[in-house]
Write a protein that holds these residues in place. Structure first.
Motif, short mmCIF file in Angstrom:
data_model
loop_
_atom_site.label_atom_id
_atom_site.label_comp_id
_atom_site.label_asym_id
_atom_site.label_seq_id
_atom_site.Cartn_x
_atom_site.Cartn_y
_atom_site.Cartn_z
N GLU A 1 92.12 75.92 33.67
CA GLU A 1 91.63 76.34 32.36
C GLU A 1 92.29 75.58 31.21
O GLU A 1 91.66 75.37 30.17
CB GLU A 1 91.82 77.85 32.17
N VAL A 2 93.54 75.14 31.35
CA VAL A 2 94.20 74.43 30.26
C VAL A 2 94.20 72.92 30.47
O VAL A 2 94.50 72.17 29.53
CB VAL A 2 95.67 74.91 30.05
N ALA A 3 93.86 72.45 31.67
CA ALA A 3 93.85 71.01 31.93
C ALA A 3 92.76 70.66 32.93
O ALA A 3 93.03 70.08 33.99
CB ALA A 3 95.21 70.56 32.45
N PRO A 4 91.50 70.98 32.63
CA PRO A 4 90.43 70.76 33.62
C PRO A 4 90.28 69.31 34.04
O PRO A 4 90.16 69.00 35.23
CB PRO A 4 89.17 71.29 32.90
N VAL A 5 90.28 68.39 33.07
CA VAL A 5 90.11 66.97 33.40
C VAL A 5 91.29 66.47 34.21
O VAL A 5 91.13 65.77 35.23
CB VAL A 5 89.97 66.15 32.09
N LEU A 6 92.50 66.83 33.82
CA LEU A 6 93.70 66.32 34.46
C LEU A 6 93.89 66.90 35.86
O LEU A 6 94.37 66.20 36.76
CB LEU A 6 94.92 66.62 33.59
N VAL A 7 93.51 68.14 36.06
CA VAL A 7 93.60 68.75 37.40
C VAL A 7 92.69 68.02 38.37
O VAL A 7 93.08 67.70 39.50
CB VAL A 7 93.26 70.25 37.33
N LEU A 8 91.46 67.72 37.94
CA LEU A 8 90.53 67.03 38.83
C LEU A 8 90.97 65.58 39.08
O LEU A 8 90.80 65.07 40.19
CB LEU A 8 89.12 67.05 38.23
N MET A 9 91.53 64.93 38.06
CA MET A 9 92.05 63.57 38.25
C MET A 9 93.19 63.57 39.26
O MET A 9 93.26 62.71 40.15
CB MET A 9 92.54 63.00 36.92
N GLU A 10 94.11 64.52 39.11
CA GLU A 10 95.25 64.60 40.02
C GLU A 10 94.77 64.82 41.45
O GLU A 10 95.27 64.20 42.39
CB GLU A 10 96.19 65.71 39.58
N GLU A 11 93.79 65.69 41.61
CA GLU A 11 93.23 65.96 42.94
C GLU A 11 92.68 64.68 43.56
O GLU A 11 92.91 64.39 44.73
CB GLU A 11 92.12 67.01 42.79
N GLN A 12 91.95 63.88 42.76
CA GLN A 12 91.35 62.66 43.27
C GLN A 12 92.39 61.60 43.61
O GLN A 12 92.32 60.93 44.65
CB GLN A 12 90.37 62.10 42.24
N VAL A 13 93.38 61.43 42.72
CA VAL A 13 94.41 60.42 42.96
C VAL A 13 95.22 60.75 44.20
O VAL A 13 95.50 59.88 45.03
CB VAL A 13 95.32 60.28 41.72
N LEU A 14 95.61 62.01 44.35
CA LEU A 14 96.38 62.41 45.53
C LEU A 14 95.58 62.21 46.81
O LEU A 14 96.13 61.78 47.83
CB LEU A 14 96.83 63.88 45.40
N ALA A 15 94.28 62.52 46.75
CA ALA A 15 93.43 62.31 47.93
C ALA A 15 93.36 60.84 48.29
O ALA A 15 93.38 60.47 49.48
CB ALA A 15 92.03 62.87 47.66
N LYS A 16 93.28 59.96 47.29
CA LYS A 16 93.20 58.52 47.55
C LYS A 16 94.51 58.01 48.14
O LYS A 16 94.51 57.19 49.08
CB LYS A 16 92.89 57.77 46.26
N LEU A 17 95.63 58.49 47.63
CA LEU A 17 96.92 58.09 48.19
C LEU A 17 97.05 58.54 49.64
O LEU A 17 97.55 57.80 50.49
CB LEU A 17 98.06 58.65 47.33
N ARG A 18 96.62 59.77 49.92
CA ARG A 18 96.67 60.26 51.31
C ARG A 18 95.78 59.42 52.21
O ARG A 18 96.13 59.12 53.36
CB ARG A 18 96.25 61.73 51.37
N GLU A 19 94.63 59.04 51.70
CA GLU A 19 93.72 58.19 52.49
C GLU A 19 94.39 56.87 52.85
O GLU A 19 94.25 56.38 53.98
CB GLU A 19 92.45 57.94 51.67
N LEU A 20 95.13 56.29 51.92
CA LEU A 20 95.82 55.04 52.20
C LEU A 20 96.93 55.22 53.23
O LEU A 20 97.22 54.31 54.01
CB LEU A 20 96.40 54.47 50.90
N VAL A 21 97.56 56.39 53.23
CA VAL A 21 98.56 56.69 54.25
C VAL A 21 97.92 56.79 55.62
O VAL A 21 98.53 56.48 56.64
CB VAL A 21 99.31 57.98 53.89
N GLY A 22 96.64 57.23 55.65
CA GLY A 22 95.92 57.37 56.91
C GLY A 22 95.52 58.79 57.23
O GLY A 22 95.16 59.09 58.37
N TRP A 23 95.57 59.67 56.22
CA TRP A 23 95.21 61.07 56.41
C TRP A 23 93.86 61.35 55.76
O TRP A 23 93.63 61.01 54.60
CB TRP A 23 96.25 62.00 55.78
N SER A 24 92.98 61.99 56.50
CA SER A 24 91.67 62.34 55.95
C SER A 24 91.72 63.61 55.13
O SER A 24 90.78 63.92 54.38
CB SER A 24 90.65 62.49 57.09
N SER A 25 92.79 64.36 55.25
CA SER A 25 92.95 65.60 54.48
C SER A 25 94.45 65.84 54.31
O SER A 25 95.28 65.06 54.80
CB SER A 25 92.29 66.78 55.20
#
Length: 539
Positions: A113-137
């Motif tokens: 509610e106080v950081a909608p754009v930033l929360v979704l960005m963080e979610e996406q960036v962390l998912a991409k970093l995990r993907e590079l490590v080799g984790w699908s989730s």
């Protein structure tokens, strides 16, 4: 109270002028190779110049603008092409824009509610970093630096093995054992202290770094011989067999092994622990495996060499940043990282995102999530369960922090600007710069490698003419150990460049040069060696 308490018009005018100062003094001069890296002042003089005292009455706009100029002018220019002092350096304009946006928004990404754009960005960036490590989730959170990310790993590992420790503490737990290599980051020791585990329970595992000599001698007898037959194929990696022995020893003493921290790119030597073999040991004993990839890059001593033609002229350079996991040619050098339970990755170093940006990543996919179960307390003034949106997006309870900077935004902006392919290309260019400098060090009289580099860490001594040929003298190593500090003092007072030095076990002080700035050219690297030679010639 009928009128606003701030003069927004005057504030905007002030900001316009500050932005011009930032652009001219901070960005342009801060990255201009013709400028000094620093304008060194002794502490007493600097205090007087800055007029640090805080008074009852405020100052006028012109005085404040001058203070802004003074802060930039008298600070170290870490974006300068000849600043090699830390593992972070350089300035990426896209990432800087992200930092400006973050400060302007002035919010915490703990709830949607106080950081909608930033929360979704963080979610996406962390998912991409995990993907590079080799984790699908998996899961993750941004933390204030790699040290804190490593400490989060230790805390989550303890909770994973002893969930009751969250409520009951350490008092009824067995004596725990933590394991890391002799070359691991000091944050493991600090974390053991902070978490109440105790530094005596951090067991440092032997590494494979040793001197392979064509004649007798080595560090144990006052330092390595300065012989051309010196060969160092082993570079400070954790020895998996020694890890197994340490675990067995700790068990025999009645302690409970819990956590192993492997390192991909140690701070001084740049060593990469063998992750697959360490993962095998952890699997046999049921231990949590954490990988500290804060430096986030691969060896440059192994694998295909990068051609030096990628060191193209400055006028054609794009911004540089990245890590080995972003380079298809180099990521195999971190083989086995996907088998870890957690990873610390600092984009503010090789990705050149800007301080600070550290991601703590987990492979965990358990119901409720380890991070949430370990740290969450469900404060009802923030994390109400009856909100009108999906409360799973309120991720702040995963962190021990409450207020937290939105460190994912600047990384997201940078990634959007250059893409994964662009980041990977820059990684390869960074290794080309190191290889070029390595060849020059080997060719120049008076420069002696400490160890053949595996990573971007180029460690060497400069031997002044007065000490050459004196290696057998009893005073040689003591005198050589004083050379690097003396040269560094001269370069800082001159303001020409900055580079780090340190002793290492039995080795006396040596320089550690690391290129992490895409603005660095061959000319800068040649200047670097020329300047050390000039500053140390008469020592």
């Amino acid at each position: 109270l009928d009128d606003p308490g701030l003069d927004n018009i005057a504030g905007e005018e002030f900001l316009q002028e500050v932005f011009q100062i930032l652009l001219e003094e901070g960005v342009r001069k801060g990255t201009d190779v013709t400028q000094k890296v620093c304008d060194w002042k002794e502490p007493l003089e600097l205090r007087e110049l800055l007029d640090l005292e805080l008074r009852s009455d405020g100052e006028g706009r012109e005085r404040l603008l001058q203070r802004c100029r003074d802060v930039l002018r008298l600070s170290v220019r870490t974006g300068h092409p000849r600043f090699f002092n830390q593992l972070f350096s350089g300035l990426d304009h896209h990432a800087l824009a992200g930092r400006f946006l973050t400060e302007t928004l002035n919010t915490s990404p703990y709830t949607y509610e106080v950081a909608p754009v930033l929360v979704l960005m963080e979610e996406q960036v962390l998912a991409k970093l995990r993907e590079l490590v080799g984790w699908s989730s998996g899961d993750g959170i941004f933390a204030p630096g790699g040290s804190m990310s490593n400490m989060l790993a230790m805390n989550v590992a303890r909770f994973w093995h002893f969930p009751e420790s969250r409520s009951r503490g350490n008092w009824d737990l067995p004596r725990l054992g933590l394991f890391a290599s002799q070359e691991s980051h000091y944050s493991i020791q600090k974390g053991a202290s902070l978490l109440g585990i105790g530094t005596d329970n951090v067991h440092l595992v032997r590494t494979d770094e040793r001197w392979v000599l064509g004649d007798p001698g080595g560090p144990g007898v006052g330092g390595p011989p300065m012989s051309p037959s010196l060969s160092l194929p082993l570079r400070g990696k954790m020895i998996p067999e020694e890890l197994e022995k340490e675990i067995q020893r700790v068990k025999a003493e009645g302690s409970e092994p819990l956590f192993v921290c492997a390192t991909s790119g140690t701070t001084v030597l740049g060593a990469f622990d063998p992750l697959d073999a360490i993962a095998d040991v952890c699997a046999r004993h049921g231990l949590w495996l954490h990988v500290d990839v804060s430096l986030g890059g691969p060896p440059c001593g192994g694998g295909p060499a990068v051609p030096l033609w990628v060191l193209i002229p400055l006028s054609l350079q794009a911004a540089w940043g990245g890590s080995a996991l972003l380079s298809p040619k180099l990521r195999h050098l971190l083989a086995g990282i996907h088998r870890s339970d957690s990873v610390t990755w600092n984009p503010h170093k090789l990705l050149m995102v800007g301080l600070q940006c550290s991601a703590f990543l987990l492979r965990d996919t358990s119901v409720g999530g380890l991070l949430q179960r370990c740290h969450g307390v469900g404060a009802t003034y923030l994390f109400q369960r009856d909100k009108f949106y999906d409360v799973s997006l309120d991720t702040g309870d995963k962190s021990p922090q409450c207020g937290r900077r939105a460190d994912g935004l600047k990384l997201w902006i940078l990634w959007k600007a250059v893409g994964s392919r662009g980041l990977g290309w820059r990684v390869e260019r960074a290794f080309a710069a190191t290889r070029y400098l390595l060849e020059q060090v080997k060719r120049r009289e008076g420069f002696q490698l400490v160890i053949e580099p595996e990573f971007l860490n180029l460690c060497f001594w400069f031997i002044p003419p007065s000490l050459r040929g004196q290696e057998s003298s009893p005073e040689f190593w003591d005198k050589l150990g004083k050379v690097a500090p003396a040269i560094k003092a001269r370069m800082i007072r001159r303001g020409s460049m900055m580079v780090g030095y340190q002793p290492h076990r039995s080795r006396v002080n040596f320089f550690r040069q690391i290129v992490t700035n895409p603005a660095v050219t061959r000319q800068d690297l040649d200047f670097f060696l020329d300047e050390i030679q000039e500053l140390g010639w008469d020592l």
